[in-house]
Design an enzyme around this catalytic site. Sequence first.
Site, PDB file in Angstrom:
ATOM      1  N   HIS A  82       0.835  -1.207   0.000  1.00 29.42           N
ATOM      2  CA  HIS A  82       0.000   0.000   0.000  1.00 29.42           C
ATOM      3  C   HIS A  82       0.871   1.259   0.000  1.00 29.42           C
ATOM      4  O   HIS A  82       1.281   1.743   1.059  1.00 29.42           O
ATOM      5  CB  HIS A  82      -0.919  -0.025   1.231  1.00 29.42           C
ATOM      6  CG  HIS A  82      -1.953   1.055   1.242  1.00 29.42           C
ATOM      7  ND1 HIS A  82      -3.301   0.813   1.397  1.00 29.42           N
ATOM      8  CD2 HIS A  82      -1.860   2.401   1.107  1.00 29.42           C
ATOM      9  CE1 HIS A  82      -3.974   1.938   1.364  1.00 29.42           C
ATOM     10  NE2 HIS A  82      -3.112   2.938   1.194  1.00 29.42           N
TER      11      HIS A  82
ATOM     12  N   HIS B 153       0.936   4.957  -2.411  1.00 26.04           N
ATOM     13  CA  HIS B 153       0.475   5.754  -3.555  1.00 26.04           C
ATOM     14  C   HIS B 153       1.710   6.330  -4.254  1.00 26.04           C
ATOM     15  O   HIS B 153       2.545   6.953  -3.591  1.00 26.04           O
ATOM     16  CB  HIS B 153      -0.427   6.891  -3.069  1.00 26.04           C
ATOM     17  CG  HIS B 153      -1.632   6.396  -2.328  1.00 26.04           C
ATOM     18  ND1 HIS B 153      -2.893   6.342  -2.897  1.00 26.04           N
ATOM     19  CD2 HIS B 153      -1.770   5.905  -1.072  1.00 26.04           C
ATOM     20  CE1 HIS B 153      -3.749   5.857  -2.009  1.00 26.04           C
ATOM     21  NE2 HIS B 153      -3.101   5.582  -0.894  1.00 26.04           N
TER      22      HIS B 153
ATOM     23  N   HIS C 245      -9.863   1.469   0.224  1.00 29.59           N
ATOM     24  CA  HIS C 245      -9.625   2.255   1.438  1.00 29.59           C
ATOM     25  C   HIS C 245     -10.917   2.289   2.266  1.00 29.59           C
ATOM     26  O   HIS C 245     -11.969   2.676   1.753  1.00 29.59           O
ATOM     27  CB  HIS C 245      -9.248   3.690   1.089  1.00 29.59           C
ATOM     28  CG  HIS C 245      -7.835   3.867   0.626  1.00 29.59           C
ATOM     29  ND1 HIS C 245      -7.365   3.336  -0.538  1.00 29.59           N
ATOM     30  CD2 HIS C 245      -6.791   4.533   1.189  1.00 29.59           C
ATOM     31  CE1 HIS C 245      -6.086   3.666  -0.677  1.00 29.59           C
ATOM     32  NE2 HIS C 245      -5.709   4.403   0.350  1.00 29.59           N
TER      33      HIS C 245
ATOM     34  N   GLU D 244     -10.485   4.286   7.738  1.00 29.75           N
ATOM     35  CA  GLU D 244      -9.368   5.207   7.985  1.00 29.75           C
ATOM     36  C   GLU D 244      -9.952   6.499   8.574  1.00 29.75           C
ATOM     37  O   GLU D 244      -9.874   6.736   9.771  1.00 29.75           O
ATOM     38  CB  GLU D 244      -8.603   5.477   6.680  1.00 29.75           C
ATOM     39  CG  GLU D 244      -7.421   6.429   6.842  1.00 29.75           C
ATOM     40  CD  GLU D 244      -6.813   6.877   5.511  1.00 29.75           C
ATOM     41  OE1 GLU D 244      -7.502   6.846   4.482  1.00 29.75           O
ATOM     42  OE2 GLU D 244      -5.636   7.305   5.528  1.00 29.75           O
TER      43      GLU D 244
ATOM     44  N   ASP E 108       2.004   4.034   2.871  1.00 28.50           N
ATOM     45  CA  ASP E 108       0.921   4.899   2.352  1.00 28.50           C
ATOM     46  C   ASP E 108       1.441   6.052   1.481  1.00 28.50           C
ATOM     47  O   ASP E 108       1.390   5.958   0.252  1.00 28.50           O
ATOM     48  CB  ASP E 108       0.073   5.419   3.517  1.00 28.50           C
ATOM     49  CG  ASP E 108      -1.354   5.751   3.118  1.00 28.50           C
ATOM     50  OD1 ASP E 108      -1.748   5.435   1.985  1.00 28.50           O
ATOM     51  OD2 ASP E 108      -2.090   6.312   3.951  1.00 28.50           O
ATOM     52  N   ASP E 109       1.859   7.140   2.085  1.00 23.40           N
ATOM     53  CA  ASP E 109       2.406   8.307   1.364  1.00 23.40           C
ATOM     54  C   ASP E 109       3.607   8.789   2.171  1.00 23.40           C
ATOM     55  O   ASP E 109       3.537   9.837   2.844  1.00 23.40           O
ATOM     56  CB  ASP E 109       1.363   9.436   1.291  1.00 23.40           C
ATOM     57  CG  ASP E 109       0.051   8.961   0.674  1.00 23.40           C
ATOM     58  OD1 ASP E 109      -0.042   8.877  -0.551  1.00 23.40           O
ATOM     59  OD2 ASP E 109      -0.877   8.641   1.453  1.00 23.40           O
TER      60      ASP E 109
HETATM   61  N1  ADE Z   1      -4.758   9.048  -1.333  1.00 22.61           N
HETATM   62  C1  ADE Z   1      -3.466   9.113  -0.987  1.00 22.61           C
HETATM   63  N2  ADE Z   1      -3.298   8.739   0.290  1.00 22.61           N
HETATM   64  C2  ADE Z   1      -4.524   8.418   0.775  1.00 22.61           C
HETATM   65  C3  ADE Z   1      -5.028   7.951   2.010  1.00 22.61           C
HETATM   66  N3  ADE Z   1      -4.216   7.721   3.056  1.00 22.61           N
HETATM   67  N4  ADE Z   1      -6.350   7.757   2.137  1.00 22.61           N
HETATM   68  C4  ADE Z   1      -7.162   7.984   1.105  1.00 22.61           C
HETATM   69  N5  ADE Z   1      -6.750   8.409  -0.086  1.00 22.61           N
HETATM   70  C5  ADE Z   1      -5.443   8.612  -0.254  1.00 22.61           C
HETATM   71 ZN    ZN Z   2      -3.725   4.892   0.943  1.00 23.28          ZN
END
Ligand code: ADE
Ligand code: ZN
Length: 322
Positions: A11, A13, A189, A192, A270-271
């Site tokens: 996971h 992006h 997703h 969260e 994630d990011d």
């Molecule tokens: N797009 C990028 N990161 C995200 C996240 N943590 N939750 C939802 N959409 C996303």
């Molecule tokens: Zn994500």
Amino acid sequence: MTAHLKKVELHCHLEGAASPALTLAQARKYNIDIGAYLRDGVYVWHDFASFLQCYDKISEVYKTEEDYALLTETYLDELAGIGTIYSELIVSPDHGKRIGLGADAYISGVCEGIRRAKAASGIEARLIVTGERHFGPESVIGAAEYAAKAQNPLITGFNLAGEERMGRVADYSRAFDIARDAGMGLTIHAGEVCGAFSVADALDVVRPARIGHGVRAIEDADLVRRLADQGTVLEVCPGSNIALNVFPDFPSHPLRRLKEAGVRVTISSDDPPFFHTSLQREYELAAGIFAFSDAEIDEMTRTGIEAAFVDETTRQALLARI
Ligand code: ADE
Ligand code: ZN
């Protein structure tokens, strides 16, 4: 502490993995002012909505096929450098369209980056096409149709990301039907920003093999049991969850409780630079704050490979490396 362990990430992006240094270089190259979103080497946002806005703005400095090849190669090289053998990248062909590059050129650049990284280190990677909820159901259906028609062996999954508070999962069910019919692996997703109900919705409507985050399932003991019974895999991103204030701190994060309840969990970033983390740090947190043993961490890594959207030959080859 975890340098010797093999790693897997399900996971992440793609644009969310862009380092501030690379983004700044890109912004200068195209003379784009991103001062409101990147300051002193740090991405600027303050809540989930402003994070998504920052993410979309930052993405706009990656414009050409070569920019996407470089972005992909750079991140996969970083992963390979910490012992990662497999990565799934969440990509948005829709974004390629929005910036005028086109979905095909966007994906083609990303695939070139995968090829370069694999040639350098052997790292395997696959792509999960995502729809973004905040661009509406039609755009999400478009993303699913793109993934289904692409006939690209590296595109193996479909996801739904973006503003979780927009609409219910049922509004996006058609997109998942298209992706399922095309043989894509499904993940979504949920759990969260929204509570346990969003995870239940995802299970009821999409029946995915995996859920992105899903951690707020902890609010409902019956739902946790259901996840464990069904063997649904959660792509857990603790650093992201703390940065976005899904939980106030690591001691309140439910990763250990979910695992102990028999839910299949894996760890991802994630990011990463948006959340001041990295896959390396997530593994370190697993060993440190969450106090998992090497054997338990390997088990989560193995779960990641078992749940990977990849052909069986590759899966067995990866499993043999853990
Ligand atoms: N797009 C990028 N990161 C995200 C996240 N943590 N939750 C939802 N959409 C996303
Ligand atoms: Zn994500």
